[in-house]
Design an enzyme around this catalytic site. Structure first.
Site, PDB file in Angstrom:
ATOM      1  N   LYS A  55      -4.048  -4.262  15.890  1.00 40.44           N
ATOM      2  CA  LYS A  55      -4.492  -3.104  15.107  1.00 40.44           C
ATOM      3  C   LYS A  55      -5.467  -2.251  15.916  1.00 40.44           C
ATOM      4  O   LYS A  55      -5.441  -1.028  15.864  1.00 40.44           O
ATOM      5  CB  LYS A  55      -5.140  -3.551  13.784  1.00 40.44           C
ATOM      6  CG  LYS A  55      -4.205  -4.241  12.810  1.00 40.44           C
ATOM      7  CD  LYS A  55      -2.972  -3.426  12.447  1.00 40.44           C
ATOM      8  CE  LYS A  55      -3.231  -2.319  11.463  1.00 40.44           C
ATOM      9  NZ  LYS A  55      -1.953  -1.676  11.010  1.00 40.44           N
ATOM     10  N   TYR A 107      -3.334 -10.327  15.428  1.00 44.04           N
ATOM     11  CA  TYR A 107      -3.203  -9.225  14.462  1.00 44.04           C
ATOM     12  C   TYR A 107      -4.320  -8.208  14.682  1.00 44.04           C
ATOM     13  O   TYR A 107      -4.075  -7.007  14.805  1.00 44.04           O
ATOM     14  CB  TYR A 107      -3.248  -9.758  13.023  1.00 44.04           C
ATOM     15  CG  TYR A 107      -3.354  -8.656  11.986  1.00 44.04           C
ATOM     16  CD1 TYR A 107      -2.322  -7.745  11.804  1.00 44.04           C
ATOM     17  CD2 TYR A 107      -4.507  -8.518  11.205  1.00 44.04           C
ATOM     18  CE1 TYR A 107      -2.422  -6.717  10.865  1.00 44.04           C
ATOM     19  CE2 TYR A 107      -4.618  -7.501  10.265  1.00 44.04           C
ATOM     20  CZ  TYR A 107      -3.570  -6.599  10.093  1.00 44.04           C
ATOM     21  OH  TYR A 107      -3.682  -5.587   9.176  1.00 44.04           O
ATOM     22  N   ILE A 118       0.844  -1.204   0.000  1.00 46.18           N
ATOM     23  CA  ILE A 118       0.000   0.000   0.000  1.00 46.18           C
ATOM     24  C   ILE A 118       0.880   1.256   0.000  1.00 46.18           C
ATOM     25  O   ILE A 118       0.625   2.215  -0.743  1.00 46.18           O
ATOM     26  CB  ILE A 118      -0.949  -0.010   1.222  1.00 46.18           C
ATOM     27  CG1 ILE A 118      -1.906  -1.212   1.122  1.00 46.18           C
ATOM     28  CG2 ILE A 118      -1.739   1.296   1.316  1.00 46.18           C
ATOM     29  CD1 ILE A 118      -2.760  -1.456   2.352  1.00 46.18           C
TER      30      ILE A 118
HETATM   31  N1  LIG Z   1      -3.148  -5.278   2.612  1.00 46.96           N
HETATM   32  C1  LIG Z   1      -4.293  -5.356   3.252  1.00 46.96           C
HETATM   33  O1  LIG Z   1      -5.232  -6.051   2.841  1.00 46.96           O
HETATM   34  C2  LIG Z   1      -4.516  -4.565   4.518  1.00 46.96           C
HETATM   35  C3  LIG Z   1      -5.799  -4.584   5.103  1.00 46.96           C
HETATM   36  C4  LIG Z   1      -5.996  -3.870   6.283  1.00 46.96           C
HETATM   37  C5  LIG Z   1      -4.974  -3.122   6.855  1.00 46.96           C
HETATM   38  N2  LIG Z   1      -3.748  -3.133   6.263  1.00 46.96           N
HETATM   39  C6  LIG Z   1      -2.680  -2.356   6.898  1.00 46.96           C
HETATM   40  O2  LIG Z   1      -2.065  -1.540   5.917  1.00 46.96           O
HETATM   41  C7  LIG Z   1      -0.674  -1.367   6.225  1.00 46.96           C
HETATM   42  C8  LIG Z   1       0.197  -1.738   5.022  1.00 46.96           C
HETATM   43  O3  LIG Z   1      -0.086  -3.076   4.649  1.00 46.96           O
HETATM   44  P1  LIG Z   1       0.562  -3.745   3.343  1.00 46.96           P
HETATM   45  O4  LIG Z   1      -0.382  -4.776   2.863  1.00 46.96           O
HETATM   46  O5  LIG Z   1       1.061  -2.683   2.439  1.00 46.96           O
HETATM   47  O6  LIG Z   1       1.778  -4.528   4.019  1.00 46.96           O
HETATM   48  P2  LIG Z   1       3.329  -4.586   3.610  1.00 46.96           P
HETATM   49  O7  LIG Z   1       3.900  -5.664   4.456  1.00 46.96           O
HETATM   50  O8  LIG Z   1       3.475  -4.688   2.141  1.00 46.96           O
HETATM   51  O9  LIG Z   1       3.875  -3.160   4.086  1.00 46.96           O
HETATM   52  C9  LIG Z   1       4.287  -2.910   5.417  1.00 46.96           C
HETATM   53  C10 LIG Z   1       5.683  -2.307   5.363  1.00 46.96           C
HETATM   54  O10 LIG Z   1       6.086  -2.010   6.709  1.00 46.96           O
HETATM   55  C11 LIG Z   1       7.475  -2.285   6.807  1.00 46.96           C
HETATM   56  N3  LIG Z   1       7.818  -2.516   8.207  1.00 46.96           N
HETATM   57  C12 LIG Z   1       7.467  -3.557   8.997  1.00 46.96           C
HETATM   58  N4  LIG Z   1       8.001  -3.431  10.207  1.00 46.96           N
HETATM   59  C13 LIG Z   1       8.702  -2.268  10.198  1.00 46.96           C
HETATM   60  C14 LIG Z   1       9.490  -1.585  11.166  1.00 46.96           C
HETATM   61  N5  LIG Z   1       9.661  -2.073  12.408  1.00 46.96           N
HETATM   62  N6  LIG Z   1      10.066  -0.408  10.820  1.00 46.96           N
HETATM   63  C15 LIG Z   1       9.923   0.089   9.565  1.00 46.96           C
HETATM   64  N7  LIG Z   1       9.190  -0.518   8.606  1.00 46.96           N
HETATM   65  C16 LIG Z   1       8.590  -1.683   8.922  1.00 46.96           C
HETATM   66  C17 LIG Z   1       7.674  -3.538   5.952  1.00 46.96           C
HETATM   67  O11 LIG Z   1       9.032  -3.714   5.548  1.00 46.96           O
HETATM   68  C18 LIG Z   1       6.730  -3.266   4.788  1.00 46.96           C
HETATM   69  O12 LIG Z   1       7.407  -2.674   3.702  1.00 46.96           O
HETATM   70  C19 LIG Z   1      -0.417  -2.212   7.477  1.00 46.96           C
HETATM   71  O13 LIG Z   1      -0.511  -1.358   8.598  1.00 46.96           O
HETATM   72  C20 LIG Z   1      -1.567  -3.205   7.480  1.00 46.96           C
HETATM   73  O14 LIG Z   1      -1.871  -3.646   8.791  1.00 46.96           O
HETATM   74  C21 LIG Z   1      -3.484  -3.842   5.117  1.00 46.96           C
END
Ligand SMILES: NC(=O)c1ccc[n+]([C@@H]2O[C@H](COP(=O)([O-])OP(=O)(O)OC[C@H]3O[C@@H](n4cnc5c(N)ncnc54)[C@H](O)[C@@H]3O)[C@@H](O)[C@H]2O)c1
Length: 338
Positions: free
Chosen positions: A157, A153, A12
């Site tokens: 959140k 999880y 995202i």
């Molecule tokens: N993809 C979905 O369907 C979805 C749905 C609901 C909520 N979300 C939320 O959206 C956000 C992004 O999700 P996504 O699907 O892009 O996931 P993603 O794993 O692709 O992106 C998360 C990023 O955070 C980075 N990260 C993790 N721990 C870290 C740390 N300690 N310090 C710095 N960076 C760190 C990771 O390297 C990764 O690039 C998250 O908060 C997730 O909970 C996603």
């Protein structure tokens, strides 16, 4: 505007950064290119797209390093933090809950604390539909109780939302929490169902179907999610949560059928018991986001799937790593799925 995005190298975050850069904002991205959920080669690939913009700055770092984060916020004179960094995923959180609380809760607290010290008081954060647990409501509303999460999880959140609320209450932070409903699109995390189904059906390999196939998801296409964040940037002050979801809900079996039709192949299905922590259904009432943010999802599920398939075809012809996922851990080396 100067915006700090945490987790900007992820699925995202990379899409949102790209839009913000195209609109002329200065984007400072902090991401530690974590290997736990999936491999960092995919995140580096995402970053290579963003690196083409002069107004993009990437810092490899961990959100729990408060001092470094505070320095970044001051040095770049950031006005807004978009907080996406997290461990995302229900199933690995059941296996290793402490890791999820460490990043999603303590990590969020560290970001808020760095912001307080740097004098930055505006945050938009990614929350999740998972906070609603196994609610039997036909559609989830922001006013529903979100106090029975069914996975670590989900609990993490919800806890992150609550920690952010306390900073709103104590330190007058303006916080907007977007509760995202299963997001899909190009660059999607490799362990997510849609991407695995497309890869395996295309390769004529069996797919695992958990439960009876009647579970429901309110999928949201990535460009609609990006749009929701852009709309939230214009929102007035205060603390608020919004459901952000696509136009329709789809059952697991319907999802597979849409993919079969578009790939042009039948799936070989292996039915397995429901997985612990998985919600039976997610369905959003988005009227609050419509009225207050002007958020109206544009991309129908079938259209979104077609775009993901096109993207995956292009990627496979580039011989880039597609990634793999083994029991909650990315494998040490990414390899292209066959
Ligand atoms: N993809 C979905 O369907 C979805 C749905 C609901 C909520 N979300 C939320 O959206 C956000 C992004 O999700 P996504 O699907 O892009 O996931 P993603 O794993 O692709 O992106 C998360 C990023 O955070 C980075 N990260 C993790 N721990 C870290 C740390 N300690 N310090 C710095 N960076 C760190 C990771 O390297 C990764 O690039 C998250 O908060 C997730 O909970 C996603």
């Amino acid at each position: 505007m100067v915006i700090l995005i945490t987790g900007g190298a992820g699925f995202i975050g990379s899409h949102l950064s790209e839009q913000l850069l195209q609109q002329g904002h200065q984007v400072v991205c902090i991401d530690n290119l974590d290997e736990y959920i999936y491999c960092s080669a995919l995140k580096r690939e995402n970053l290579s797209t963003l690196a083409q913009y002069d107004n993009f700055m990437f810092i490899k770092g961990d959100i729990r390093d408060k001092a470094a984060l505070q320095q970044l916020l001051v040095d770049y004179q950031c006005e807004l933090v978009i907080h996406l960094a997290a461990y995302a995923g229900v199933r690995p959180s059941v296996m290793e809950p402490e890791k999820f609380f460490e990043i999603n809760v303590n990590g969020t607290l560290a970001v808020l604390e760095a912001m307080r010290k740097a004098g930055v008081r505006r945050m938009i954060m990614a929350s999740s539909s998972s906070v609603y647990g196994n609610s039997t409501a036909r559609q989830f509303k922001e006013t529903d109780a979100a106090d029975q999460p069914i996975s670590p999880y989900a609990a993490s959140k919800r806890a992150a939302e609550l920690v952010a609320y306390s900073y709103h209450s104590l330190h007058q932070f303006d916080v907007t929490c977007l509760r995202l409903f299963t997001v899909f699109g190009p660059r999607q995390r490799p362990e997510m169902a849609i991407r695995k189904f497309i890869e395996r059906i295309q390769a004529e390999q069996p797919i695992d179907v958990y439960g009876d196939g009647q579970s429901i998801r309110n999928y949201t296409y990535i460009s609609d999610v990006v749009n929701a964040f852009l709309k939230a940037m214009d929102k007035p002050t205060g603390f608020d949560v919004y459901n952000i979801a696509g136009p329709t809900t789809t059952s697991l079996l319907e999802t597979i059928e849409v993919i079969e039709k578009q790939v042009g192949k039948q799936s070989q299905r292996t039915y397995k018991p429901e997985q612990a922590g998985d919600m039976r259904q997610t369905a959003a009432d988005i009227s609050k986001a419509q009225q207050e943010l002007g958020y109206f999802p544009q991309v129908e599920f079938e259209e979104g799937i077609s775009r993901v398939i096109d993207w995956m075809m292009r990627e496979s012809s580039k011989q880039l790593p597609i990634g793999t996922y083994v029991s909650g851990r990315a494998s040490s080396t990414c390899h292209k799925a066959q």
